[in-house]
Design an enzyme around this catalytic site. Structure first.
Site, short mmCIF file in Angstrom:
data_model
loop_
_atom_site.label_atom_id
_atom_site.label_comp_id
_atom_site.label_asym_id
_atom_site.label_seq_id
_atom_site.Cartn_x
_atom_site.Cartn_y
_atom_site.Cartn_z
N SER A 85 30.74 -23.39 12.24
CA SER A 85 30.09 -22.51 13.23
C SER A 85 30.07 -23.18 14.61
CB SER A 85 28.68 -22.14 12.79
OG SER A 85 27.79 -23.22 12.92
N LYS A 86 29.83 -24.47 14.63
CA LYS A 86 29.76 -25.17 15.93
C LYS A 86 31.16 -25.31 16.55
CE LYS A 86 25.33 -25.64 16.21
NZ LYS A 86 24.57 -24.89 17.23
N SER A 136 27.56 -28.87 18.95
CA SER A 136 27.15 -30.12 18.32
C SER A 136 28.38 -31.01 18.24
CB SER A 136 26.64 -29.83 16.90
OG SER A 136 26.58 -31.01 16.14
N TYR A 196 27.92 -25.51 8.87
CA TYR A 196 27.41 -25.87 10.20
C TYR A 196 28.57 -26.28 11.12
CZ TYR A 196 24.37 -28.17 13.69
OH TYR A 196 23.72 -28.54 14.86
N CYS A 197 29.42 -27.20 10.62
CA CYS A 197 30.54 -27.69 11.45
C CYS A 197 31.45 -26.55 11.88
CB CYS A 197 31.36 -28.73 10.69
SG CYS A 197 30.49 -30.27 10.39
N GLY A 241 16.02 -19.62 21.30
CA GLY A 241 15.53 -20.81 20.58
C GLY A 241 14.52 -21.59 21.40
N ALA A 242 13.73 -20.86 22.21
CA ALA A 242 12.79 -21.52 23.14
C ALA A 242 11.46 -21.84 22.49
CB ALA A 242 12.59 -20.63 24.37
N SER A 243 11.31 -21.51 21.19
CA SER A 243 10.01 -21.75 20.56
C SER A 243 9.88 -23.15 19.97
CB SER A 243 9.80 -20.71 19.45
OG SER A 243 10.90 -20.71 18.57
N GLY A 244 10.91 -23.99 20.13
CA GLY A 244 10.79 -25.36 19.60
C GLY A 244 11.97 -26.21 19.99
#
Ligand code: NAP
Length: 253
Positions: free
Chosen positions: A160-161, A144, A157-158, A16-19
């Site tokens: 997965s985190k 997160s 999302y929750c 995820g280094a592109s942003g």
């Protein structure tokens, strides 16, 4: 007494280094000596990250990390220069914002695929003998606050985190004999493309409530990146199995 808060001669993989947080983390890690291996899908944006970095011994791989079979070869190529890894930080992630009545298995699968499985797959290849420093190192996963506290319409999302935090603890115990530390960093809302996309969808009063929930205001990518730098450095050598909240007070309430 030695200053342990540096990454001189350390090789770190960053997904995820592109942003967003990943890009800023790459810049900050390089500023304290790290050689970085950057992964993202968008080659142009990865090159942009590279231009903002210190030092010259970095590598770039444009790769969709959900193509799991390609990750083994990617990691092999990244260590072909003879220098093994000292750490990694899995920043790649997506946020799915949908109510339960609309959520389909595919939404959960996509979320888990990028946020969780690809991160653990990368870790699996990175820590292999000859790929990783035999004296140990540090693995980090961007979770997160949503991995510990809920938020409406974010079940995919929750969950997965939260899975990342559970897996991190298991890996911390599994890899401690190899002196490989494993931790998660859990931000609240940080101003990046991801959070801007979310803020663009909410009403003014919802936006106000989000701001109010952050006693120190919203975070900047640097606020998270420096914490990653600390957890990757030997300055944190006795920290493993920890979920470190970097949230401006979000979860203190
Ligand atoms: N921003 C926040 O408020 C916040 C809060 C808490 C936690 N986090 C977590 O922090 C991490 C970084 O978030 P961010 O805000 O920096 O997000 P972002 O700006 O949206 O960046 C996400 C990164 O993930 C990469 N990515 C996504 N899918 C990928 C795939 N299939 N293969 C390879 N790379 C992929 C993207 O690269 P490409 O597009 O080039 O593939 C991009 O570099 C995420 O895990 C997020 O959940 C963020």
């Amino acid at each position: 007494m030695n200053n342990l808060f540096n990454l001189k001669n350390k090789k770190i993989l960053i997904s995820g280094a592109s942003g967003g947080i990943g890009r800023t983390t790459a810049k900050i890690l390089s500023s304290i000596g790290a050689d970085c291996v950057l992964i993202g899908r968008d080659e142009k944006r990865l090159e942009e990250t590279l231009r903002g970095m210190h030092g010259g011994n970095h590598q770039v791989f444009a790769q969709d990390i959900t193509e799991y079979d390609a990750l083994k070869e990617l990691v092999k190529q990244a260590v072909a220069d003879g220098k093994p890894f000292d750490g990694m930080v899995h920043c790649a992630g997506i946020e799915t914002v949908l109510p339960l009545k609309i959520l389909k298995p595919e939404h959960f699968e996509k979320s888990f695929s990028i946020n969780v499985i690809a991160g653990f797959e990368l870790a699996k290849h990175v820590i292999k003998k000859k790929h990783f420093n035999e004296n140990g190192g540090s693995l980090l996963f961007l979770s997160s606050v949503m991995g510990s506290v809920g938020s409406p319409v974010k079940a995919a999302y929750c969950s997965s985190k939260g899975a990342l935090i559970g897996g991190m603890k298991a890996l911390a115990l599994e890899l401690a004999p190899k002196k490989i530390r494993v931790n998660t960093v859990s931000p609240a809302m940080v101003v990046t493309g991801m959070s801007k996309a979310l803020l663009a969808k909410v009403t003014d009063s919802e936006k106000e409530a989000i701001l109010k929930a952050h006693p120190l205001g919203l975070g900047e990518p640097e606020d998270v990146a420096w914490v990653c730098a600390f957890l990757l450095s030997d300055a944190s050598r006795w920290i493993t199995g920890t979920d470190l909240k970097v949230d401006g007070g979000y979860t203190a309430q």
